[in-house]
Design an enzyme around this catalytic site. Sequence first.
Site, PDB file in Angstrom:
ATOM      1  N   LYS A 285     -52.805 -63.285 -38.180  1.00  0.00           N
ATOM      2  CA  LYS A 285     -53.431 -62.620 -36.616  1.00  0.00           C
ATOM      3  C   LYS A 285     -53.315 -63.901 -35.753  1.00  0.00           C
ATOM      4  O   LYS A 285     -53.290 -63.026 -33.853  1.00  0.00           O
ATOM      5  CB  LYS A 285     -54.659 -62.721 -36.929  1.00  0.00           C
ATOM      6  CG  LYS A 285     -55.311 -63.331 -37.648  1.00  0.00           C
ATOM      7  CD  LYS A 285     -57.231 -63.588 -37.486  1.00  0.00           C
ATOM      8  CE  LYS A 285     -58.044 -64.745 -38.007  1.00  0.00           C
ATOM      9  NZ  LYS A 285     -58.721 -64.306 -38.893  1.00  0.00           N
TER      10      LYS A 285
ATOM     11  N   ARG B 296     -71.289 -64.179 -42.389  1.00  0.00           N
ATOM     12  CA  ARG B 296     -71.030 -62.708 -41.742  1.00  0.00           C
ATOM     13  C   ARG B 296     -70.492 -62.311 -42.738  1.00  0.00           C
ATOM     14  O   ARG B 296     -71.868 -61.397 -43.049  1.00  0.00           O
ATOM     15  CB  ARG B 296     -69.630 -63.021 -41.669  1.00  0.00           C
ATOM     16  CG  ARG B 296     -69.200 -62.258 -40.075  1.00  0.00           C
ATOM     17  CD  ARG B 296     -67.775 -63.092 -39.746  1.00  0.00           C
ATOM     18  NE  ARG B 296     -66.642 -63.128 -40.687  1.00  0.00           N
ATOM     19  CZ  ARG B 296     -65.113 -63.636 -40.557  1.00  0.00           C
ATOM     20  NH1 ARG B 296     -64.843 -63.790 -38.964  1.00  0.00           N
ATOM     21  NH2 ARG B 296     -64.146 -62.877 -41.449  1.00  0.00           N
TER      22      ARG B 296
HETATM   23  C1  LIG Z   1     -59.098 -65.445 -39.356  1.00  0.00           C
HETATM   24  C2  LIG Z   1     -59.261 -65.075 -41.361  1.00  0.00           C
HETATM   25  C3  LIG Z   1     -59.133 -66.244 -41.749  1.00  0.00           C
HETATM   26  C4  LIG Z   1     -58.363 -67.457 -41.643  1.00  0.00           C
HETATM   27  O1  LIG Z   1     -58.802 -68.501 -41.106  1.00  0.00           O
HETATM   28  P1  LIG Z   1     -58.691 -69.809 -41.061  1.00  0.00           P
HETATM   29  O2  LIG Z   1     -59.997 -70.455 -40.409  1.00  0.00           O
HETATM   30  O3  LIG Z   1     -57.621 -69.832 -39.441  1.00  0.00           O
HETATM   31  O4  LIG Z   1     -57.693 -70.234 -41.671  1.00  0.00           O
HETATM   32  C5  LIG Z   1     -59.504 -65.687 -43.312  1.00  0.00           C
HETATM   33  N1  LIG Z   1     -60.209 -64.897 -43.798  1.00  0.00           N
HETATM   34  C6  LIG Z   1     -60.164 -63.728 -42.642  1.00  0.00           C
HETATM   35  C7  LIG Z   1     -61.671 -62.957 -43.767  1.00  0.00           C
HETATM   36  C8  LIG Z   1     -59.756 -64.184 -41.700  1.00  0.00           C
HETATM   37  O5  LIG Z   1     -60.102 -63.064 -40.543  1.00  0.00           O
END
Ligand SMILES: *Cc1c(COP(=O)(O)O)cnc(C)c1O
Length: 352
Positions: A36, A129
């Site tokens: 993303k 969350r």
């Molecule tokens: C964006 C996201 C990640 C990645 O997180 P990082 O801290 O960039 O490794 C992992 N899991 C979910 C659900 C996310 O939305």
Amino acid sequence: MSYPKLKINLSKIKQNVSRLVKMCNEKDIKVAGVTKVFCANKDIVSAYIDGGVSYLADSRMQNLKKLKDIDIKKIMLRLPMKSEVGDIVQYADISLNSEIDTIRELSKKAIEIGKIHNIVLMVDLGDLREGYYYNENLMKAVEEIIQLQGVDIVGLGTNMTCYGAVIPKPQDLQKLIEIKENIEKKYSLKLEIISGGNSSSIHLLEENDLDINNLRLGESLVLGKETAYGEQIEGTVDDAFILQVEVIETKEKPSIPTGEIGKDAFGNIPTFIDRGVRKRTICAIGKQDIDIDALNPLDLQIIILGASSDHLILDTSDSKNDYKVGDVIEFKLSYGGILSAMTSPYIDKDIE
Ligand SMILES: *Cc1c(COP(=O)(O)O)cnc(C)c1O
């Protein structure tokens, strides 16, 4: 050639990915490469694949659609919107879920297109969350999913250090394992995926009996940072993405504005430090493109004074470089900076 420009070095990204994949695979953990942050740009995705990720993962449907011709399992990271379940079953093999209502819709759509969609249920271990917080609600969901056609429950996941900034500890992930074993025993199921979080779980790789088998990694792949303590991971780099901006004015001026101070263009009352007359250098980038706090000048003598929508104002008096109009100044970016630079249509992307 246009500025501002984001220079993207694919071999550095691949280096980071290979390093993290190796660290994780040594612990029998598979890496879901999170795309993303760079809007699932296809060249960067190729570097992820070359680096050895086992899955691709994204939170946005537009990005998952870009990945549709790549032969690797794809994970939808954000809890699906009910309005997008049709696309989810088509473009994602797995989705992270916490609402039985949505899972019922996924089941219907999967049956319609004759697919089995895989569900990972999210467990909230305290970050507040997404995910089931209370065990009995989780169990109720499992019971119903087992009855549904078109969907299989394939695992459990958790997400931490995103909202509540809670740092995952071994005992947290142990709790996830206990829940998994409970479910497997009670319902005679095999849960193949235990997804123990994001880049904030990397520090746990040093633990010995870590029974998770999946991590969803974004920041650690693009910047080489574990995000629980902000450490650079050995063998990785943080300069795969470099922002270049062009100088459009450079003049000696006082450090404090003249006249009565009101509110700036964003409604804030600014404060100033009086450093006397200084060399101020204005660059053609602004808050419309990027959060100024995301910028780290490669020239460490540069002070970032502030920005408006379209202008970045630097104090370059202490620099050894005599910046002139037309010169280019370079910055490393934080994760948020890469995210917004990749998303901004005003920033040119130069992939090498
Ligand atoms: C964006 C996201 C990640 C990645 O997180 P990082 O801290 O960039 O490794 C992992 N899991 C979910 C659900 C996310 O939305």
